[in-house]
Enzyme design. Structure first.
Site, PDB file in Angstrom:
ATOM      1  N   LYS A  78       0.888  -1.170   0.000  1.00  0.00           N
ATOM      2  CA  LYS A  78       0.000   0.000   0.000  1.00  0.00           C
ATOM      3  C   LYS A  78       0.920   1.212   0.000  1.00  0.00           C
ATOM      4  O   LYS A  78       1.705   1.390   0.940  1.00  0.00           O
ATOM      5  CB  LYS A  78      -0.890  -0.017   1.244  1.00  0.00           C
ATOM      6  CG  LYS A  78      -1.774   1.228   1.400  1.00  0.00           C
ATOM      7  CD  LYS A  78      -2.732   1.092   2.587  1.00  0.00           C
ATOM      8  CE  LYS A  78      -3.578   2.348   2.770  1.00  0.00           C
ATOM      9  NZ  LYS A  78      -4.527   2.228   3.908  1.00  0.00           N
ATOM     10  N   GLU A 103      -3.606   7.184   1.767  1.00  0.00           N
ATOM     11  CA  GLU A 103      -3.995   7.351   3.170  1.00  0.00           C
ATOM     12  C   GLU A 103      -2.785   7.506   4.092  1.00  0.00           C
ATOM     13  O   GLU A 103      -2.683   6.853   5.136  1.00  0.00           O
ATOM     14  CB  GLU A 103      -4.861   6.178   3.620  1.00  0.00           C
ATOM     15  CG  GLU A 103      -6.164   6.091   2.849  1.00  0.00           C
ATOM     16  CD  GLU A 103      -7.125   5.005   3.347  1.00  0.00           C
ATOM     17  OE1 GLU A 103      -6.664   4.028   3.934  1.00  0.00           O
ATOM     18  OE2 GLU A 103      -8.336   5.167   3.110  1.00  0.00           O
ATOM     19  N   ASP A 143     -14.712   2.070  -1.572  1.00  0.00           N
ATOM     20  CA  ASP A 143     -14.151   1.360  -0.420  1.00  0.00           C
ATOM     21  C   ASP A 143     -15.149   0.390   0.194  1.00  0.00           C
ATOM     22  O   ASP A 143     -15.666   0.649   1.281  1.00  0.00           O
ATOM     23  CB  ASP A 143     -13.709   2.399   0.630  1.00  0.00           C
ATOM     24  CG  ASP A 143     -12.803   1.802   1.682  1.00  0.00           C
ATOM     25  OD1 ASP A 143     -12.344   0.670   1.489  1.00  0.00           O
ATOM     26  OD2 ASP A 143     -12.560   2.473   2.696  1.00  0.00           O
ATOM     27  N   GLU A 155     -16.396  -4.386   7.416  1.00  0.00           N
ATOM     28  CA  GLU A 155     -16.139  -3.015   7.867  1.00  0.00           C
ATOM     29  C   GLU A 155     -17.346  -2.097   7.674  1.00  0.00           C
ATOM     30  O   GLU A 155     -17.728  -1.363   8.581  1.00  0.00           O
ATOM     31  CB  GLU A 155     -14.920  -2.454   7.124  1.00  0.00           C
ATOM     32  CG  GLU A 155     -14.630  -1.007   7.485  1.00  0.00           C
ATOM     33  CD  GLU A 155     -13.429  -0.436   6.740  1.00  0.00           C
ATOM     34  OE1 GLU A 155     -12.739  -1.187   6.024  1.00  0.00           O
ATOM     35  OE2 GLU A 155     -13.204   0.779   6.860  1.00  0.00           O
ATOM     36  N   TRP A 179     -12.285  13.364   2.082  1.00  0.00           N
ATOM     37  CA  TRP A 179     -12.244  11.914   1.831  1.00  0.00           C
ATOM     38  C   TRP A 179     -12.896  11.502   0.523  1.00  0.00           C
ATOM     39  O   TRP A 179     -12.719  10.375   0.059  1.00  0.00           O
ATOM     40  CB  TRP A 179     -12.900  11.165   2.996  1.00  0.00           C
ATOM     41  CG  TRP A 179     -12.064  11.229   4.233  1.00  0.00           C
ATOM     42  CD1 TRP A 179     -12.197  12.117   5.262  1.00  0.00           C
ATOM     43  CD2 TRP A 179     -10.927  10.421   4.547  1.00  0.00           C
ATOM     44  NE1 TRP A 179     -11.224  11.885   6.198  1.00  0.00           N
ATOM     45  CE2 TRP A 179     -10.429  10.856   5.798  1.00  0.00           C
ATOM     46  CE3 TRP A 179     -10.282   9.359   3.900  1.00  0.00           C
ATOM     47  CZ2 TRP A 179      -9.315  10.272   6.403  1.00  0.00           C
ATOM     48  CZ3 TRP A 179      -9.184   8.776   4.509  1.00  0.00           C
ATOM     49  CH2 TRP A 179      -8.702   9.230   5.743  1.00  0.00           C
TER      50      TRP A 179
HETATM   51  C1  GCV Z   1      -6.019  -0.724   6.155  1.00  0.00           C
HETATM   52  C2  GCV Z   1     -10.205   1.822   4.263  1.00  0.00           C
HETATM   53  C3  GCV Z   1     -10.184   1.340   5.681  1.00  0.00           C
HETATM   54  C4  GCV Z   1      -8.779   1.386   6.252  1.00  0.00           C
HETATM   55  C5  GCV Z   1      -7.895   0.520   5.367  1.00  0.00           C
HETATM   56  C6  GCV Z   1      -7.971   1.069   3.939  1.00  0.00           C
HETATM   57  C7  GCV Z   1      -7.193   0.201   2.982  1.00  0.00           C
HETATM   58  O1  GCV Z   1      -9.888   3.175   4.200  1.00  0.00           O
HETATM   59  O2  GCV Z   1     -11.053   2.092   6.439  1.00  0.00           O
HETATM   60  O3  GCV Z   1      -8.814   0.872   7.561  1.00  0.00           O
HETATM   61  O4  GCV Z   1      -6.575   0.530   5.818  1.00  0.00           O
HETATM   62  O5  GCV Z   1      -9.298   1.076   3.510  1.00  0.00           O
HETATM   63  O6  GCV Z   1      -7.816  -0.657   2.363  1.00  0.00           O
HETATM   64  O7  GCV Z   1      -5.994   0.357   2.867  1.00  0.00           O
END
Ligand code: GCV
Length: 842
Positions: free
Chosen positions: A282, A286, A365, A393, A547
């Site tokens: 990643k 973020e 997401d 989530e 966001w």
């Molecule tokens: C691990 C979303 C989630 C984050 C996650 C991110 C990702 O933003 O809320 O917790 O980070 O996706 O998939 O990298």
């Protein structure tokens, strides 16, 4: 028999009619000599003995005697998808066949696999057929649809799990790998049984020290625990590792010292973990650093890692989840959904063959429904994997039952209508892309974020394991019907009773659409509090921030204009035929409408309803449908074990109550913004409800709830006193039996206590001590923690005095100090008195 759910679908419970498999010989012979084949034989022996109630034994092969024989395939076909020199890759490596032969009265089975791991998969396949009482065909050939079938765990080295909802990590604690890795081995057992061959053990937001030598030695122990089950270990890494671990002055992927560092690090990893699967990355997302820091591309970064891994057969899963989370919401052309294609499409063909772009199923997401990511069709010279989220989530965090394979299959079956070399659109399903069939990029596949935890049943909700099971099954064969997948899961998990199976199958199959109905409508996203922890309703949290999960709800209408004509142009990222379908209101599907278009509230949908009325109706119908899970489940009492029965009953009861919170929040919010009433006359008319602030009170104080739509009338009451406060009302209900529901807030700020009294007599007492919502303290009164307690079938008559006594949490809870960050003041929203019956009042 009590069951804690730890065995999941591998219970090997005795089947009702074992005689149907009496032809199976009791001798199990292994012709190969690898540890995996020994594991497979033992599994078969244990599973069959347990399910069929007669002894099976592992014996020396004797051609004269009938047996179930595990044997390697003698002549290997050339592998079409070799990614390295380490071992045969591609789907052949995992393919197998089971052949049944008869001689006189005796029957033999030969299980042949391309590799020992394939033999293990064959064994699980056979065990599953027996467990679910399916016939064993004369010849059964199976091959997985793609070589990458991985799960990603978002575990942190300190033992917490990002978006984990079932307690702490099974792998880590306190900065180290746990001494006791029993659960790790058991998890690998489960994964192998559904054909998963890779497990990435750490958070994609990776600890910067992940690649230190000390940690790698510890990770090797996890790899050892995985190995008997053919599951390879992968790691998420931070691209700055050459600096943070290596002490270099840069992590520029073009810097020779950086390149050399990665090679050396990979060499080190393979000395410790010879079957290491690879890296997940990643980057530039973020807050994670990435190649953009040096003006380099994702291909520059991915390729350095890939070249180092390639000689060993390792791969790089580079995540397509790269976007700017500081977007300018004033800019009507800004659009987070565009990021995947904008950041990756121009690099198509520039990646090493062992780089796989891991693409979330939708462009945002893991929302309750999104269109599929256009990046799937934009990369034609690069292998791709679809990333799904088994961990719920945005879909109820394993407190709501939502069977996600329904959504994944919908995504996998989406036909992107990509154009061929002749310029003509053709069938291009997402599954055909990840399988490598559409564009001939064969090293792709399937990844799911799973986040199991230390709770005995892995994911908290006994029904949630159907998601992990379904992920494995779809990644093995995305063409398999959902009904077959869920039916096998149910039989293996809950037994072969026809009533149990039909009830659970039906509930699971409807559960995604039900959840969608009472949460995010028409492609708007889940409408949860995206600035909090993504559980309850929190509608406007998505708006007016960087966001980019906006839906632009205004007085004139709602939805993101992503058209090419007037909007962000996102629709133009799809192949032309699909783009045209989404661009035109005549053909855009209702369930994605607001993802693509900004529409007035009274717009007439294809369904014939106005947009806003459809939203009202869907939310009432969805909440009612999940309320029915409770009586449906109650009809199975005694037919399933009591331990899991009670657990599921409590969760379904909770879900029924929380669905009402969702329904009311979203419907009231739409009524507020649209100014249009519910044609059904339901909204704003709750004759059965008495809001707390209109009751007579002893000590309670009225407070505003934020966001307003998550409480009745936007208000609640709290009790500041050291002792109990009371609410009371004199009832004027006609004499009869009623359910009485108390809607209160369980904020995790300590444990409040409530007692409900009728004419001075206690009829129920409970404590607000739920771990719902999970894992995080939330001091606010809102849609995350609004909770319902229902007392059933109480006899009432006019003039009865109903009283609620609420005792706030003690100022300091010494047993759980983290819960007293903000004291819970016995908050109450309303009391609802509805007719007696199986369903909580609507
Ligand atoms: C691990 C979303 C989630 C984050 C996650 C991110 C990702 O933003 O809320 O917790 O980070 O996706 O998939 O990298």
């Amino acid at each position: 028999m009590a069951e804690d759910g730890s065995a999941a679908w591998l219970r090997y419970a005795s089947i009702p009619n074992p005689a149907q498999y009496s032809f199976l010989p009791s001798r199990i012979a292994v012709r190969g000599n690898s540890p995996l084949e020994q594991t497979a034989a033992r599994e078969l022996q244990q599973g069959l003995s347990s399910m069929l109630g007669r002894p099976f034994s592992v014996v020396r092969y004797d051609p004269a005697l009938a047996s179930i024989t595990l044997a390697p395939v003698t002549s290997k076909p050339a592998s079409s998808a070799s990614i390295g020199s380490h071992e045969p890759a591609g789907v052949q490596a995992d393919s197998f066949r089971i052949v049944r032969t008869s001689a006189g009265k005796s029957t033999s089975l030969t299980i042949q696999g391309e590799t020992p791991r394939a033999e293990l998969y064959a064994v699980f396949h056979l065990l599953e057929e027996v467990g679910a009482e399916k016939p064993i065909p004369a010849v059964d050939r199976q091959a997985p649809s793609a070589p990458i079938r991985w799960v990603d765990e978002w575990d942190n080295l300190n033992g917490t799990i990002e978006r984990g909802y079932a307690s702490r990590s099974i792998f880590f604690d306190n900065g180290h790998v746990r001494q006791d890795l029993t659960r790790t081995g058991e998890y690998a057992h489960l994964l192998a049984s559904i054909g998963i061959n890779g497990c990435n053990i750490n958070n994609v937001n990776a600890d910067l020290e992940t690649l230190s030598t000390e940690h790698l030695h510890e990770f090797a122990r996890i790899a050892d625990a995985f190995r008997p089950w053919g599951v390879k270990l992968a790691l998420s890494i931070d691209l700055s590792s050459p600096q943070t671990v290596g002490g270099l002055s840069t992590f520029d992927p073009k810097d020779p010292a950086v390149i050399a560092w990665w090679q050396k690090k990979v060499d080190e990893i393979y000395t410790l973990i010879p079957n290491f699967a690879g890296f997940t990355v990643k980057a530039d997302s973020e807050g994670r650093v990435g190649p953009s820091k040096y003006g380099r591309t994702p291909a520059d970064a991915a390729n350095v890692l890939a070249r180092a891994l390639r000689p060993y057969g390792g791969v790089v899963l580079y995540r397509g989840f790269v976007y700017d989370n500081h977007l300018d919401w004033h800019n009507l052309k800004a659009d987070r959904a565009r990021a995947g294609v904008d950041n990756f499409a121009y690099l198509d063909g520039k990646f090493e063959p062992n780089v796989i772009i891991q693409i979330k199923e939708g462009p945002i997401d893991f929302q309750t429904r999104e269109p599929v990511s256009p990046l799937f069709a934009a990369l034609r010279h690069t292998s791709v994997a679809i990333e799904t989220q088994t961990t719920q989530e945005y879909t109820g965090q394993q407190r709501h039952m939502v069977w996600l394979p329904s959504m994944w299959k919908w995504a996998l079956d989406t036909d992107m209508r990509a154009e061929g070399a002749d310029g003509r659109a053709r069938i291009t399903t997402v599954k055909s892309i990840v399988e490598g069939k559409a564009f001939g990029q064969p090293v792709g596949g399937y990844v799911s974020v799973v986040n199991v935890g230390l709770e005995p049943n892995w994911l908290h909700h006994p029904m949630a394991m159907a998601n992990l099971y379904g992920f494995g099954k779809l990644s093995w064969n995305p063409g398999q019907p959902l009904s077959a997948i869920i039916d096998t899961w149910t039989r293996l998990t809950w037994g072969n009773d026809p009533k149990v199976d039909s009830t659970i199958d039906a509930m699971q199959l409807a559960s995604w659409q039900n959840y969608e109905s009472y949460t995010g409508p028409n492609g708007m996203g889940t409408l949860t509090n995206i600035l909090g922890y993504h559980f309850g309703p929190g509608i406007e949290s998505a708006e007016r921030n960087g966001w980019g999960q906006w839906f632009r709800g205004e007085k004139d209408g709602i939805g993101m204009d992503r058209t090419t004509a007037t909007g962000t142009g996102y629709i133009g990222q799809y192949p032309p035929q699909l783009a045209a379908q989404y661009e035109s209101l005549a053909t855009c599907p209702d369930d994605l409408l607001l993802f693509f278009h900004h529409m007035p509230y009274d717009y007439l949908l294809h369904s014939g309803k106005t947009l806003v009325q459809s939203i009202y109706d869907a939310h009432y119908a969805g909440a009612r449908a999940v309320a029915e899970y409770v009586p449906q489940w109650q009809s199975l009492q005694g037919l399933v074990d009591d331990q899991r029965y009670q657990q599921v009953l409590a969760l379904f009861t909770y879900q029924a109550g929380h669905a009402l919170v969702w329904r009311d929040a979203i419907d009231n919010w739409f009524r507020g913004i649209s100014g249009i009433d519910d044609a059904g006359g339901r909204l704003g008319h709750d004759p059965n409800r008495i809001t707390a602030e209109e009751m007579k009170t002893g000590g309670y104080r009225t407070v505003d709830v934020d966001p307003w739509e998550t409480a009745s009338g936007g208000k609640a009451v709290v009790c500041d006193g050291p002792t109990a406060c009371t609410l009371s009302a004199t009832l004027d209900k006609p004499a009869g039996r009623y359910d009485i529901a108390v809607q209160y807030f369980d904020t995790w700020g300590g444990v409040s206590k409530y007692t409900l009294l009728l004419n001075g007599q206690s009829i129920a007492s409970w404590a607000a001590d739920a771990t719902l919502p999970p894992a995080q303290a939330d001091p606010n009164l809102d849609g995350q923690d609004s909770t319902r307690f229902t007392v059933r079938s109480i006899s009432l008559k006019p003039g009865d005095l109903l009283e609620l006594s609420g005792t706030p949490a003690p100022p300091v809870d010494t047993a759980r100090p983290q819960r007293t960050m903000s004291r819970e003041l016995a908050p109450v929203d309303y009391i609802e008195i509805g007719p007696d019956g199986p369903i909580t009042p609507q």
